[in-house]
Design an enzyme around this catalytic site. Structure first.
Site, PDB file in Angstrom:
ATOM      1  N   ASP A  33      -4.825 -12.690   3.441  1.00  0.00           N
ATOM      2  CA  ASP A  33      -6.073 -12.187   4.014  1.00  0.00           C
ATOM      3  C   ASP A  33      -7.292 -12.446   3.131  1.00  0.00           C
ATOM      4  O   ASP A  33      -8.399 -12.030   3.477  1.00  0.00           O
ATOM      5  CB  ASP A  33      -5.956 -10.702   4.385  1.00  0.00           C
ATOM      6  CG  ASP A  33      -5.189  -9.875   3.363  1.00  0.00           C
ATOM      7  OD1 ASP A  33      -4.877 -10.408   2.278  1.00  0.00           O
ATOM      8  OD2 ASP A  33      -4.905  -8.700   3.662  1.00  0.00           O
TER       9      ASP A  33
ATOM     10  N   ASP B  92      -2.836 -10.644  -2.346  1.00  0.00           N
ATOM     11  CA  ASP B  92      -3.417 -10.098  -1.124  1.00  0.00           C
ATOM     12  C   ASP B  92      -4.860  -9.685  -1.405  1.00  0.00           C
ATOM     13  O   ASP B  92      -5.188  -9.301  -2.529  1.00  0.00           O
ATOM     14  CB  ASP B  92      -2.586  -8.889  -0.672  1.00  0.00           C
ATOM     15  CG  ASP B  92      -2.996  -8.356   0.687  1.00  0.00           C
ATOM     16  OD1 ASP B  92      -2.302  -8.668   1.672  1.00  0.00           O
ATOM     17  OD2 ASP B  92      -4.015  -7.625   0.763  1.00  0.00           O
TER      18      ASP B  92
ATOM     19  N   HIS C 234       0.819  -1.229   0.000  1.00  0.00           N
ATOM     20  CA  HIS C 234       0.000   0.000   0.000  1.00  0.00           C
ATOM     21  C   HIS C 234       0.845   1.269   0.000  1.00  0.00           C
ATOM     22  O   HIS C 234       0.297   2.362  -0.088  1.00  0.00           O
ATOM     23  CB  HIS C 234      -0.929   0.025   1.217  1.00  0.00           C
ATOM     24  CG  HIS C 234      -2.005  -1.009   1.192  1.00  0.00           C
ATOM     25  ND1 HIS C 234      -2.844  -1.184   0.117  1.00  0.00           N
ATOM     26  CD2 HIS C 234      -2.381  -1.940   2.123  1.00  0.00           C
ATOM     27  CE1 HIS C 234      -3.687  -2.182   0.380  1.00  0.00           C
ATOM     28  NE2 HIS C 234      -3.432  -2.659   1.583  1.00  0.00           N
TER      29      HIS C 234
HETATM   30 ZN    ZN Z   1      -4.312  -7.069   2.660  1.00  0.00          ZN
END
Ligand code: ZN
Length: 311
Positions: A246, A162, A125
């Site tokens: 996740d 992810d 990110h």
């Molecule tokens: Zn994530």
């Protein structure tokens, strides 16, 4: 040939406030899982501290200085609404960058076939000039720049599975035609980017948004239809992986329904394509994954497949 595992205890010194999902226990759960006898064959290496010039492959100097200036003497300093720094966070972040870079070096030198970097904080990110979403520096994007600019590769692919869109990796590599960046992610979800219409300055970005509830079978169909053909056509010289776990059905931060075997399948296919196109050369780095048991089991399945394909 073998699989390398890069870790460093500095990852345990990046503290986050009580109740924060990206916590020290994640690294401890991974370490416990990867201490099992079936992982005795791993080549275990310490992640080095990245030189600051390494961070500057992806971030402007003023951003590096702003992050350094944010190191607290005690407690926590916020970076954004859900990203925090403790006294040990800066060094942990430099170890994350350094581990990814050292893994690239080891794979490209032929010392190992592939490698996994069990780092925190995560990186995907982190945009060029903005740290966010638990991430300080763009670990995997910097590793791609290192492979291209230092080692002279011409084509590096990044696959980010992810559950969140890798907005930072996309931002850093948006206009670099030497990189193919592929991200699958739940959408809509944090951080809000990652529409299929976001394709990079050179058509070098492929986003695969997935609806909440997408299970392993639907994920595999999407990868078979879109990801593998694009990746093979690119003919990568090195495959990098942003390995977040996740998307697991047990994860508390998102709503995809993958299981441990789905992560093993993804890893197997990535390794097979790496074998077909670049001698098996693959470097994977940890991103998210917030249910400790699911994280440990999924990461173990991931690393076991890497080892299976490095014999
Ligand atoms: Zn994530």
């Amino acid at each position: 040939m073998a699989t390398a595992l890069f870790t460093h205890d500095d990852s345990l010194r990046h503290l986050t406030p009580p109740g924060h999902p990206e916590r020290v226990e994640r690294a401890q759960a991974m370490a416990a899982a990867l201490a099992a006898p079936r992982f005795d064959g791993l080549v275990r290496r310490a992640s080095p501290l990245a030189a600051e010039a390494e961070v500057l492959r992806a971030h402007p100097a003023r951003h590096l200085e702003a992050i350094r200036a944010n190191i607290p003497l005690t407690g926590f300093n916020p970076v954004d609404g859900d990203t925090f720094m403790s006294e040990g966070s800066f060094d942990a972040a430099l170890r994350a960058v350094g581990g990814c870079g050292a893994a690239v070096d080891a794979v490209l030198a032929g010392e190992v076939t592939n490698a996994f970097v069990a780092c925190r904080p995560p990186g995907h990110h982190a945009e060029r000039s903005r740290s966010m979403g638990f991430c300080l520096f763009g670990n995997i994007a910097i590793a791609a720049k290192r492979a291209l600019d230092l080692h002279g590769l011409h084509r590096v692919a990044i696959v980010d599975f992810d559950v969140h869109h890798g907005n930072g990796t996309q931002d850093i590599l948006w206009d670099d035609p030497r990189v193919l960046f592929i991200s699958s992610h739940q959408w809509p979800l944090y951080p809000g980017t990652g529409r299929a219409s976001e394709t990079g300055a050179h058509g070098n970005v492929l986003n695969i948004p997935l609806r909440a509830g997408t299970d392993g079978a639907a994920m595999r169909a999407a990868y078979d239809l879109q990801v593998w053909p694009e990746l093979e056509e690119f003919e990568p010289e090195l495959i990098l992986v942003s390995a977040g776990f996740d998307a697991h059905e047990a994860d508390p931060l998102a709503n995809l329904d993958w299981d441990t075997e789905d992560f093993a399948w993804l890893t197997r296919r990535l390794c097979e394509i790496a074998q077909d196109h670049c001698g098996g050369r693959l470097v994977s780095a940890l991103e998210g994954g917030y249910d400790l048991d699911a994280l440990a089991a999924s990461a173990a399945a991931h690393v076991a497949e890497l080892m299976e394909h490095s014999r």
